[in-house]
Scaffold this motif. Structure first.
Motif, PDB file in Angstrom:
ATOM      1  N   GLN A 174       0.796  -1.229   0.562  1.00  0.00           N
ATOM      2  CA  GLN A 174       0.253  -0.095  -0.047  1.00  0.00           C
ATOM      3  C   GLN A 174       0.669   1.523  -0.361  1.00  0.00           C
ATOM      4  N   TYR A 175       0.601   2.153  -1.128  1.00  0.00           N
ATOM      5  CA  TYR A 175       1.725   3.678  -1.023  1.00  0.00           C
ATOM      6  C   TYR A 175       0.499   4.870  -1.271  1.00  0.00           C
ATOM      7  N   GLY A 176       0.638   5.662   0.147  1.00  0.00           N
ATOM      8  CA  GLY A 176      -0.317   6.786  -0.163  1.00  0.00           C
ATOM      9  C   GLY A 176      -1.281   6.243   1.259  1.00  0.00           C
ATOM     10  N   ASN A 177      -1.770   7.676   0.961  1.00  0.00           N
ATOM     11  CA  ASN A 177      -3.273   7.718   1.393  1.00  0.00           C
ATOM     12  C   ASN A 177      -3.103   7.938   2.994  1.00  0.00           C
ATOM     13  N   SER A 178      -1.989   7.732   3.806  1.00  0.00           N
ATOM     14  CA  SER A 178      -1.074   8.250   4.897  1.00  0.00           C
ATOM     15  C   SER A 178      -0.443   9.266   4.977  1.00  0.00           C
ATOM     16  N   PRO A 179      -0.360   9.919   6.695  1.00  0.00           N
ATOM     17  CA  PRO A 179      -0.144  11.278   6.533  1.00  0.00           C
ATOM     18  C   PRO A 179       1.836  11.324   6.249  1.00  0.00           C
TER      19      PRO A 179
END
Lengths: 216, 169
Positions: A165-170
């Motif tokens: 999973q890449y992105g959708n994170s602070p």
């Protein structure tokens, strides 16, 4: 209190300064925020301010949220964060904080939620080079290559960067130059990009980093 | 305030007040401010407007001219304060928004476009009138007020007619 506010990324555009030079800027709707709670060592074990941005529609807010915000005399908030403090703050519950707080601040750190990229390979996620396109490489052009030695240690080492999973994170972007602030309409213009999509919530605080080229 | 309105407000400060009136195909002279040391001087760049692109503060236009047999194109940000002025010297009748076909032309043909009189109304004047929607209406009303005319009543009548037909069906 440390200079910190919550807001919303509006988008990017270009503006001209007085000298006629063009700047690529990101527009941030910053505040107004309200102090929802003052945390004290006696009750909570540390000093902090809880601040909230943007009204939550009544339909969406639940009873605890509404009751909590009611103590500050405001509607429930959509985006709530805490400001940790060294000692007791001058601010009281219910006080409004505006972008005027950032008067004279040259650079800020901005925390936003990255755009989600789903399950991504190592080339996109970690900037790996991949394998060659030709010279006999077959079906492994975007593969990571070797992920470790063989019989010793007999397993893959911890923390090897792989796909996932890449992105959708602070994500925090540090030391972003402030181009201008507009307390009248609660806007801040910063130079360059800011993490996240347009309309995403962001946390803006004064940076602890020194301007580029200066030594501590 | 919606996000679009915020953007408009931010960009409004960077838009020039003296909006230049020119069209694709016009021969223009762009007056460019140039800093030499601490002295400012104005350098003209004359040529043919072959393209206009972008919107808001990002709007650009491209001017093409031939210098010593070599085609030279320069793109300017329309709203840059570094552009001191723009003078239209000739107008031409063109049928497309991008005159890139001129790049393939050599010699005299490179600039041979059908000329239009200098006082001709803008080519898209008719189009603008037929625009619908709240904003177009407001603009029209403002323009009519400025020129001392009452807003056109004809348009309203025309719009009502098709609605009446529907009911008879």
């Amino acid at each position: 209190m440390p200079k910190m506010l919550l807001g919303e990324k509006v988008g990017m555009t270009q503006v001209f300064d007085e000298a006629g030079n063009v700047h690529g800027v990101t527009v941030i709707q910053l505040g107004p925020c309200h102090v929802l709670q003052v945390k004290t060592p006696e009750k909570d074990g540390y000093h902090a301010l809880q601040i909230g941005y943007k009204e939550k529609p009544k339909k969406q807010a639940n009873a605890p949220e509404t009751g909590h915000a009611k103590k500050a005399g405001v509607a429930a908030k959509r985006f709530v964060r805490e400001v940790r403090l060294g000692d007791a703050p001058a601010e009281a519950v219910g006080q409004e904080l505006t972008v005027a707080l950032f008067e004279g601040v040259a650079a800020v750190d901005i925390v936003g939620t990255m755009k989600g990229r789903g399950f991504s390979g190592v080339m996109k996620r970690h900037g790996f080079s991949g394998l060659e396109t030709t010279h006999g490489v077959q079906r492994k052009h975007r593969a990571p290559g070797s992920i470790g030695p063989s019989q010793f240690p007999g397993h893959v080492r911890k923390n090897i960067r792989m796909n996932g999973q890449y992105g959708n994170s602070p994500k925090t972007s540090r030391n972003i130059k402030v181009y201008s602030i507009d307390p009248e309409s609660n806007l801040m213009l910063v130079e360059g990009p800011v993490p996240g999509a347009n309309g995403g919530f962001v946390l803006v605080r004064e940076t602890k980093k020194l301007p580029k080229g200066t030594k501590r | 305030m919606s996000m679009n309105r915020i953007m408009e407000k931010v960009e409004a400060k960077s838009l020039r007040a003296d909006r230049f009136e020119f069209e694709i195909g016009d021969s223009v002279e762009v007056q460019v401010r140039i800093l030499e040391g601490d002295k400012e001087r104005i350098q003209p760049f004359a040529g043919l407007v072959i393209a206009r692109s972008g919107s808001g503060t990002r709007e650009m236009f491209t001017v093409r001219r031939i210098v010593e047999g070599e085609g030279v194109e320069r793109s300017f940000p329309l709203n840059s304060p570094k552009i001191a002025g723009l003078v239209v010297t000739r107008k031409a009748k063109v049928r497309r928004a991008k005159l890139y076909f001129l790049r393939d032309r050599v010699g005299k043909r490179a600039f041979r476009l059908k000329e239009r009189p200098m006082n001709a109304p803008p080519a898209d004047a008719e189009k603008k009138k037929s625009r619908k929607g709240k904003r177009a209406k407001a603009e029209l009303a403002a323009a009519a007020e400025a020129s001392g005319k009452a807003p056109a009543k004809k348009e309203k009548k025309e719009r009502k007619k098709p609605a009446a037909k529907k009911t008879t069906k």
